[in-house]
Design a protein around this motif. Sequence first.
Motif, mmCIF file in Angstrom:
data_model
loop_
_atom_site.group_PDB
_atom_site.id
_atom_site.type_symbol
_atom_site.label_atom_id
_atom_site.label_comp_id
_atom_site.label_asym_id
_atom_site.label_seq_id
_atom_site.Cartn_x
_atom_site.Cartn_y
_atom_site.Cartn_z
ATOM 1 N N ALA A 100 -50.911 -88.053 3.481
ATOM 2 C CA ALA A 100 -52.333 -87.744 3.625
ATOM 3 C C ALA A 100 -52.564 -86.728 4.738
ATOM 4 O O ALA A 100 -53.591 -86.071 4.774
ATOM 5 N N GLY A 101 -51.604 -86.604 5.654
ATOM 6 C CA GLY A 101 -51.752 -85.648 6.742
ATOM 7 C C GLY A 101 -50.732 -85.899 7.829
ATOM 8 O O GLY A 101 -50.004 -86.887 7.804
ATOM 9 N N GLU A 102 -50.697 -84.981 8.760
ATOM 10 C CA GLU A 102 -49.815 -85.081 9.924
ATOM 11 C C GLU A 102 -50.629 -84.774 11.168
ATOM 12 O O GLU A 102 -51.527 -83.940 11.134
ATOM 13 N N GLU B 158 -50.352 -84.182 15.572
ATOM 14 C CA GLU B 158 -49.465 -83.859 16.696
ATOM 15 C C GLU B 158 -49.533 -84.889 17.820
ATOM 16 O O GLU B 158 -48.617 -85.005 18.603
ATOM 17 N N ASP B 159 -50.639 -85.604 17.896
ATOM 18 C CA ASP B 159 -50.790 -86.586 18.966
ATOM 19 C C ASP B 159 -51.693 -87.730 18.489
ATOM 20 O O ASP B 159 -52.233 -87.689 17.385
ATOM 21 N N GLY B 160 -51.833 -88.719 19.335
ATOM 22 C CA GLY B 160 -52.601 -89.908 18.974
ATOM 23 C C GLY B 160 -54.072 -89.651 18.711
ATOM 24 O O GLY B 160 -54.654 -90.233 17.799
ATOM 25 N N GLU B 161 -54.682 -88.785 19.491
ATOM 26 C CA GLU B 161 -56.106 -88.476 19.291
ATOM 27 C C GLU B 161 -56.332 -87.843 17.926
ATOM 28 O O GLU B 161 -57.235 -88.237 17.190
ATOM 29 N N ASP B 162 -55.493 -86.848 17.586
ATOM 30 C CA ASP B 162 -55.597 -86.221 16.267
ATOM 31 C C ASP B 162 -55.282 -87.247 15.178
ATOM 32 O O ASP B 162 -55.879 -87.232 14.106
ATOM 33 N N GLY B 163 -54.335 -88.141 15.456
ATOM 34 C CA GLY B 163 -53.970 -89.183 14.504
ATOM 35 C C GLY B 163 -55.138 -90.105 14.202
ATOM 36 O O GLY B 163 -55.377 -90.454 13.044
ATOM 37 N N LEU B 164 -55.871 -90.496 15.231
ATOM 38 C CA LEU B 164 -57.037 -91.372 15.018
ATOM 39 C C LEU B 164 -58.094 -90.683 14.168
ATOM 40 O O LEU B 164 -58.678 -91.298 13.275
ATOM 41 N N ALA B 165 -58.330 -89.402 14.425
ATOM 42 C CA ALA B 165 -59.299 -88.648 13.632
ATOM 43 C C ALA B 165 -58.840 -88.572 12.172
ATOM 44 O O ALA B 165 -59.650 -88.724 11.250
ATOM 45 N N THR C 130 -58.982 -90.043 6.399
ATOM 46 C CA THR C 130 -58.206 -90.281 5.170
ATOM 47 C C THR C 130 -58.065 -91.740 4.779
ATOM 48 O O THR C 130 -57.732 -92.031 3.634
ATOM 49 N N ARG C 131 -58.261 -92.668 5.730
ATOM 50 C CA ARG C 131 -58.106 -94.109 5.482
ATOM 51 C C ARG C 131 -56.803 -94.423 4.727
ATOM 52 O O ARG C 131 -56.830 -94.897 3.599
ATOM 53 N N PRO C 132 -55.664 -94.160 5.360
ATOM 54 C CA PRO C 132 -54.373 -94.369 4.683
ATOM 55 C C PRO C 132 -54.038 -95.844 4.523
ATOM 56 O O PRO C 132 -54.589 -96.700 5.219
ATOM 57 N N HIS C 133 -53.130 -96.141 3.602
ATOM 58 C CA HIS C 133 -52.618 -97.497 3.444
ATOM 59 C C HIS C 133 -51.606 -97.815 4.536
ATOM 60 O O HIS C 133 -51.503 -98.948 4.973
ATOM 61 N N ILE D 78 -49.083 -95.908 7.981
ATOM 62 C CA ILE D 78 -48.829 -94.804 8.910
ATOM 63 C C ILE D 78 -47.390 -94.921 9.401
ATOM 64 O O ILE D 78 -46.914 -96.021 9.678
ATOM 65 N N ILE D 79 -46.739 -93.780 9.522
ATOM 66 C CA ILE D 79 -45.445 -93.716 10.194
ATOM 67 C C ILE D 79 -45.692 -92.929 11.473
ATOM 68 O O ILE D 79 -46.179 -91.797 11.425
ATOM 69 N N THR D 80 -45.412 -93.544 12.604
ATOM 70 C CA THR D 80 -45.686 -92.897 13.885
ATOM 71 C C THR D 80 -44.488 -93.035 14.821
ATOM 72 O O THR D 80 -43.622 -93.883 14.628
ATOM 73 N N ASP D 81 -44.478 -92.197 15.825
ATOM 74 C CA ASP D 81 -43.453 -92.264 16.860
ATOM 75 C C ASP D 81 -44.040 -93.035 18.034
ATOM 76 O O ASP D 81 -45.258 -93.093 18.209
ATOM 77 N N ILE D 82 -43.180 -93.597 18.839
ATOM 78 C CA ILE D 82 -43.666 -94.321 20.010
ATOM 79 C C ILE D 82 -44.066 -93.341 21.124
ATOM 80 O O ILE D 82 -44.974 -93.600 21.885
ATOM 81 N N ARG D 83 -43.382 -92.196 21.177
ATOM 82 C CA ARG D 83 -43.681 -91.179 22.188
ATOM 83 C C ARG D 83 -44.433 -90.022 21.552
ATOM 84 O O ARG D 83 -43.961 -89.408 20.611
ATOM 85 N N MET D 84 -45.643 -89.785 22.055
ATOM 86 C CA MET D 84 -46.462 -88.666 21.605
ATOM 87 C C MET D 84 -47.192 -88.126 22.822
ATOM 88 O O MET D 84 -47.406 -88.859 23.785
ATOM 89 N N PRO D 85 -47.592 -86.861 22.759
ATOM 90 C CA PRO D 85 -48.382 -86.327 23.873
ATOM 91 C C PRO D 85 -49.720 -87.058 23.982
ATOM 92 O O PRO D 85 -50.278 -87.503 22.976
#
Length: 113
Positions: A9-11, A13-20, A25-28, A30-37
């Motif tokens: 649904a999207g990518e 770069e960081d947690g703030e952009d991820g929340l937006a 997109t309201r995904p089912h 998420i695959i995320t990294d533990i370390r993000m800017p």
Amino acid sequence: MERWGCMVAGEAEDGEDGLALVEETRPHFIITDIRMPGMDGLVFSKTVKERYPEVEILMLTGYQDFEYAKTAMHIGIRDLLLKPTKFDELEKAVRKLIVDIRDREMSRANTIG
């Protein structure tokens, strides 16, 4: 991802952009990294689970620290995969998530209809 019956649904770069992106997109899942800017993956995941508890989360980490695993479990992260992650390990985790999500949705549909 399409061969697993899902799409990206999207990518972000960081947690703030991820929340937006989650809001948009309201995904089912998420695959995320533990370390993000900025916002790390644990804070990001905790925020997502508070706002959207039905969203499943797979987290990737290069750290074998038990505290990360303990925090991830407390937040409700579905799986914590150690990097470098082998493709078959990621595939297995994603396939399990997809099956569980479909089962949950089928069960919900059967109780409604």
